[in-house]
Design a protein around this motif. Structure first.
Motif, PDB file in Angstrom:
ATOM      1  N   ARG A 173      36.381  44.966  33.287  1.00 35.36           N
ATOM      2  CA  ARG A 173      37.618  45.297  32.560  1.00 35.36           C
ATOM      3  C   ARG A 173      37.730  46.795  32.345  1.00 35.36           C
ATOM      4  N   GLU A 174      36.640  47.414  31.933  1.00 38.93           N
ATOM      5  CA  GLU A 174      36.641  48.855  31.695  1.00 38.93           C
ATOM      6  C   GLU A 174      36.717  49.632  33.005  1.00 38.93           C
ATOM      7  N   ARG A 192      38.295  48.680  35.720  1.00 42.61           N
ATOM      8  CA  ARG A 192      39.680  48.608  36.187  1.00 42.61           C
ATOM      9  C   ARG A 192      40.577  49.543  35.375  1.00 42.61           C
ATOM     10  N   PHE A 193      40.307  49.617  34.098  1.00 44.21           N
ATOM     11  CA  PHE A 193      41.052  50.561  33.259  1.00 44.21           C
ATOM     12  C   PHE A 193      40.845  51.988  33.759  1.00 44.21           C
ATOM     13  N   LEU A 213      42.712  52.670  36.957  1.00 42.37           N
ATOM     14  CA  LEU A 213      44.127  52.898  36.693  1.00 42.37           C
ATOM     15  C   LEU A 213      44.343  54.286  36.101  1.00 42.37           C
ATOM     16  N   PRO A 231      45.575  49.333  40.112  1.00 44.23           N
ATOM     17  CA  PRO A 231      45.563  48.003  39.483  1.00 44.23           C
ATOM     18  C   PRO A 231      46.852  47.755  38.698  1.00 44.23           C
ATOM     19  N   GLU A 235      46.271  42.265  32.318  1.00 42.85           N
ATOM     20  CA  GLU A 235      45.199  42.609  31.384  1.00 42.85           C
ATOM     21  C   GLU A 235      44.904  44.111  31.406  1.00 42.85           C
ATOM     22  N   THR A 236      44.834  44.691  32.618  1.00 37.41           N
ATOM     23  CA  THR A 236      44.533  46.120  32.731  1.00 37.41           C
ATOM     24  C   THR A 236      45.676  46.961  32.173  1.00 37.41           C
TER      25      THR A 236
END
Length: 348
Positions: A254-255, A257-258, A261, A327, A331-332
Motif C-alpha cells: 500500500r505504501e 503504491r502511494f 503515485l 497507479p 485505495e491508492t
C-alpha cells in the motif's frame, strides 16, 4: 524504342521536380505558426524554461515554423490542458503545462475536461526533483531515531497542495513522526527565515534549491538533514546520498503504491503535450524536433544561462510510459488524497 523514350521522359520529369512529394513539396511547417499554449502567467520559471526550448525546437522542425506563446493561466494548468485537448489536429498547437494536470486527472478533480491518456507527449526539460527533509540545528535531531522520538515538530509550508506541503506531509508520514504540526502561510523563502527565527522546526525542500540558497548548507552543517526522496530514484545526489531513502522505510505494498503515485506525478516534469487529434506524421515530426533539442549541447548552455540549472530532460516516449504506469486504483488515490490533504495523517 518507344518504351525507352517513355522511361527517359518520366525520368526527366521526375528530376525536374514534377514527379513526387520528395522533390516537389515544401515541408509542411514552412511558413506556418505553432501556438504554444502555456498553463501559466508570463515571466515565471516555466515560461523561462520554454524560452530556452522554442528557438531550438523551431530549428529542428523541418520548415522552421514560427512559435508564439499564448498564456492560459488557471486551475493549476487544467484550463490550458482543456484547450489543448480540444484543439484542431493540424500539428499547430502545443501545450506546456505543470505536472499538476497529471495529479488533477488521476485524482478526478473538478474542471478536468481532458483524457490524460489521449494526449501525445513531447517530453519535458525537467524530470529530476530530489527532496530532503531537515530540521533546525538547535533541536539536535541529527538522525532518524532522534527525529522519530521528538513530539510536536512544527513543519513549515506554503499551502495545502504546494510541494512544500505535499512532500513535508509525505516525509512526516513515512518517517513515522509524532504529533507533527503543519504551519502554513509562508512563502518558500519565508519558511527558511522562520526556521532561523525558531518559529518553525523543520521543512522539506528541493535539494537543488537548498544548495542554491545556501551553498554551504551541507558542508557547514547549517541544518540537520534527516532523509531524502529522489525522483527518479536511481539518480545520484552527491550532497545528500548519505541520507536514508524513504523508499527503504516503507512497510507495505500500500505504501509502495502511494510512493509510486507520488513520484510519478512529479517525474513527468512540466510536460509538453499535443492534441489527441494530431496525425501520426505530425506527432513524429514534433517529437523528433523535441528530442534533437534536448540532445543539443547548445540548448543545455542556453537553458543553464536562462534558468541557472541544468536540464534533466525526459524524452517523449518515456514520459508517455510514466503517465500510463501511474497507479489509479481507488485505495491508492484515497490514500494520496488523505496524505496530501488537510485531514490527520493516516495510521501506518
Amino acid at each position: 524504342m518507344r518504351t525507352l523514350l517513355v522511361i527517359w521522359v518520366c525520368g526527366v520529369v521526375s528530376s525536374l521536380g514534377f514527379g513526387g512529394y520528395v522533390y516537389g513539396q515544401a515541408p509542411y511547417y514552412q511558413g506556418k505558426t505553432i501556438k504554444l499554449i502555456q498553463g501559466r502567467e508570463p515571466g515565471g520559471s516555466g515560461d523561462i524554461r520554454s524560452k530556452a526550448v522554442t528557438p531550438f525546437l523551431r530549428k529542428y522542425i523541418p520548415g522552421n515554423p514560427t512559435i508564439v506563446s499564448e498564456y492560459v493561466a488557471g486551475g493549476g494548468g487544467r484550463k490550458a490542458a482543456n484547450q489543448v485537448f480540444t484543439a484542431r489536429g493540424d500539428g499547430l498547437t502545443i501545450g506546456h503545462v505543470s505536472s499538476g494536470i497529471v495529479t488533477s486527472a488521476v485524482l478526478g478533480e473538478t474542471g478536468v475536461q481532458y483524457d490524460l491518456d489521449k494526449f501525445h507527449c513531447l517530453g519535458s526539460t525537467d524530470s529530476a526533483f530530489h527532496y530532503a527533509f531537515f530540521t533546525r540545528k538547535e533541536l539536535g535531531l541529527n538522525n532518524l531515531e532522534k527525529v522519530r522520538a521528538y513530539s510536536g515538530l512544527r513543519i513549515g509550508a506554503t499551502s495545502i497542495g504546494h510541494t512544500t506541503y505535499t512532500y513535508g506531509r509525505t516525509f512526516a508520514w513515512l518517517l513515522g513522526l509524532k504529533d507533527v504540526k503543519f504551519v502554513l502561510g509562508y512563502s518558500s523563502l519565508e519558511v527558511d527565515v522562520g526556521m532561523q527565527r525558531g518559529e518553525l522546526d523543520a521543512r522539506s525542500n528541493n535539494t537543488a534549491e537548498i544548495v542554491r540558497r545556501n551553498p554551504d548548507a551541507v558542508k557547514k552543517n547549517m541544518f540537520d538533514f534527516v532523509a531524502i526522496l529522489k525522483i527518479p530514484r536511481e539518480d545520484k545526489e552527491p550532497n545528500f546520498d548519505h541520507l536514508p531513502e524513504v523508499d527503504n522505510l516503507v512497510k507495505s505494498e500500500r505504501e509502495r503504491r502511494f510512493l509510486h503515485l507520488m513520484r510519478s506525478t512529479r517525474l513527468v516534469g512540466t510536460p509538453y503535450i499535443i492534441p489527441p487529434a494530431t496525425p501520426k506524421e505530425y506527432v513524429q515530426i514534433l517529437r523528433d524536433g523535441m528530442k534533437k533539442t534536448f540532445q543539443d549541447p547548445e540548448f543545455h548552455k542556453e537553458f543553464r544561462k536562462l534558468t541557472g540549472d541544468d536540464p534533466s530532460a525526459l524524452m517523449p516516449e518515456n514520459q508517455e510510459e510514466i503517465v500510463r504506469s501511474i497507479p489509479r486504483d481507488a485505495e491508492t488515490i484515497d490514500l494520496f488524497n488523505t496524505v496530501n490533504g488537510a485531514k490527520p495523517l493516516p495510521p501506518r
